[in-house]
Write an enzyme that holds these catalytic residues in place. Sequence first.
Site, mmCIF file in Angstrom:
data_model
loop_
_atom_site.group_PDB
_atom_site.id
_atom_site.type_symbol
_atom_site.label_atom_id
_atom_site.label_comp_id
_atom_site.label_asym_id
_atom_site.label_seq_id
_atom_site.Cartn_x
_atom_site.Cartn_y
_atom_site.Cartn_z
ATOM 1 N N ASP A 100 0.844 -1.190 0.000
ATOM 2 C CA ASP A 100 0.000 0.000 0.000
ATOM 3 C C ASP A 100 0.884 1.247 0.000
ATOM 4 O O ASP A 100 1.906 1.304 0.681
ATOM 5 C CB ASP A 100 -0.912 -0.011 1.235
ATOM 6 C CG ASP A 100 -2.030 0.999 1.133
ATOM 7 O OD1 ASP A 100 -3.200 0.588 1.000
ATOM 8 O OD2 ASP A 100 -1.748 2.216 1.190
ATOM 9 N N ILE A 101 0.460 2.247 -0.756
ATOM 10 C CA ILE A 101 1.249 3.472 -0.877
ATOM 11 C C ILE A 101 1.218 4.296 0.414
ATOM 12 O O ILE A 101 2.125 5.101 0.661
ATOM 13 C CB ILE A 101 0.764 4.300 -2.095
ATOM 14 C CG1 ILE A 101 1.839 5.223 -2.613
ATOM 15 C CG2 ILE A 101 -0.528 5.047 -1.792
ATOM 16 C CD1 ILE A 101 1.544 5.813 -3.978
ATOM 17 N N GLY A 157 -15.539 3.108 3.829
ATOM 18 C CA GLY A 157 -14.237 3.735 3.639
ATOM 19 C C GLY A 157 -13.530 3.353 2.357
ATOM 20 O O GLY A 157 -12.338 3.622 2.199
ATOM 21 N N HIS A 174 -10.271 -4.997 -3.397
ATOM 22 C CA HIS A 174 -8.950 -5.283 -2.841
ATOM 23 C C HIS A 174 -9.083 -5.652 -1.375
ATOM 24 O O HIS A 174 -9.960 -5.153 -0.672
ATOM 25 C CB HIS A 174 -7.999 -4.099 -3.000
ATOM 26 C CG HIS A 174 -8.532 -2.802 -2.469
ATOM 27 N ND1 HIS A 174 -9.445 -2.043 -3.167
ATOM 28 C CD2 HIS A 174 -8.303 -2.143 -1.319
ATOM 29 C CE1 HIS A 174 -9.750 -0.969 -2.468
ATOM 30 N NE2 HIS A 174 -9.078 -1.001 -1.330
ATOM 31 N N HIS A 176 -6.961 -5.667 2.233
ATOM 32 C CA HIS A 176 -5.798 -5.134 2.953
ATOM 33 C C HIS A 176 -5.287 -6.217 3.902
ATOM 34 O O HIS A 176 -6.059 -6.761 4.691
ATOM 35 C CB HIS A 176 -6.185 -3.936 3.812
ATOM 36 C CG HIS A 176 -6.697 -2.739 3.075
ATOM 37 N ND1 HIS A 176 -5.961 -1.578 2.935
ATOM 38 C CD2 HIS A 176 -7.885 -2.502 2.460
ATOM 39 C CE1 HIS A 176 -6.684 -0.684 2.274
ATOM 40 N NE2 HIS A 176 -7.863 -1.214 1.968
HETATM 41 P P1 DGP Z 1 -9.601 1.620 0.287
HETATM 42 O O1 DGP Z 1 -9.868 2.779 1.233
HETATM 43 O O2 DGP Z 1 -9.964 0.301 0.914
HETATM 44 O O3 DGP Z 1 -10.190 1.849 -1.084
HETATM 45 O O4 DGP Z 1 -8.029 1.583 0.162
HETATM 46 C C1 DGP Z 1 -7.326 2.005 -0.974
HETATM 47 C C2 DGP Z 1 -5.870 1.901 -0.642
HETATM 48 O O5 DGP Z 1 -5.156 1.974 -1.840
HETATM 49 C C3 DGP Z 1 -5.344 2.999 0.273
HETATM 50 O O6 DGP Z 1 -4.863 2.415 1.488
HETATM 51 C C4 DGP Z 1 -4.213 3.628 -0.495
HETATM 52 C C5 DGP Z 1 -3.941 2.645 -1.607
HETATM 53 N N1 DGP Z 1 -3.556 3.243 -2.868
HETATM 54 C C6 DGP Z 1 -4.231 4.200 -3.554
HETATM 55 N N2 DGP Z 1 -3.587 4.494 -4.696
HETATM 56 C C7 DGP Z 1 -2.493 3.694 -4.734
HETATM 57 C C8 DGP Z 1 -1.449 3.520 -5.666
HETATM 58 O O7 DGP Z 1 -1.365 4.170 -6.713
HETATM 59 N N3 DGP Z 1 -0.489 2.608 -5.349
HETATM 60 C C9 DGP Z 1 -0.536 1.869 -4.203
HETATM 61 N N4 DGP Z 1 0.442 1.000 -3.993
HETATM 62 N N5 DGP Z 1 -1.518 2.000 -3.306
HETATM 63 C C10 DGP Z 1 -2.479 2.902 -3.567
#
Ligand code: DGP
Length: 108
Positions: free
Chosen positions: A30-31, A90, A97, A99
């Site tokens: 996660d970023i 959220g 996806h 987590h």
């Molecule tokens: P959610 O709130 O469950 O939709 O989580 C989305 C997650 O995705 C959040 O924790 C940040 C991550 N995220 C968003 N954009 C990117 C990206 O471009 N790369 C990565 N690695 N993670 C991302």
Amino acid sequence: MSDCIFCRIRDGELPCKKVYEDEDVLAFHDIHPKAPVHVLVIPKQHVATFSDADEALLGRLMDRVRHVADSVLGLKEGWRLIVNVRAGGGQEVYHLHAHILGGKRLSF
Ligand code: DGP
């Protein structure tokens, strides 16, 4: 979907720190990590949210989540699985996806 961030990561159009890939799923860091280990597992098939996924896809996804957490990441002390569902849950990225959070004793 060309406007989906996770489809673009899946297709190699955007970079990611990949931890696992097979014919069904891709897992990457996660970023914005919320724990020492914070990995996302996505199905390669674009499905917007958990409620839209069929039984077979959910079964494969959950099986691979377990494999990534226990075997690839080796989170022996345990880990947390979170799936945010739609805005009220959220969810920000509308490509299903899971987590995986771990690497420390988690509390709420
Ligand atoms: P959610 O709130 O469950 O939709 O989580 C989305 C997650 O995705 C959040 O924790 C940040 C991550 N995220 C968003 N954009 C990117 C990206 O471009 N790369 C990565 N690695 N993670 C991302």
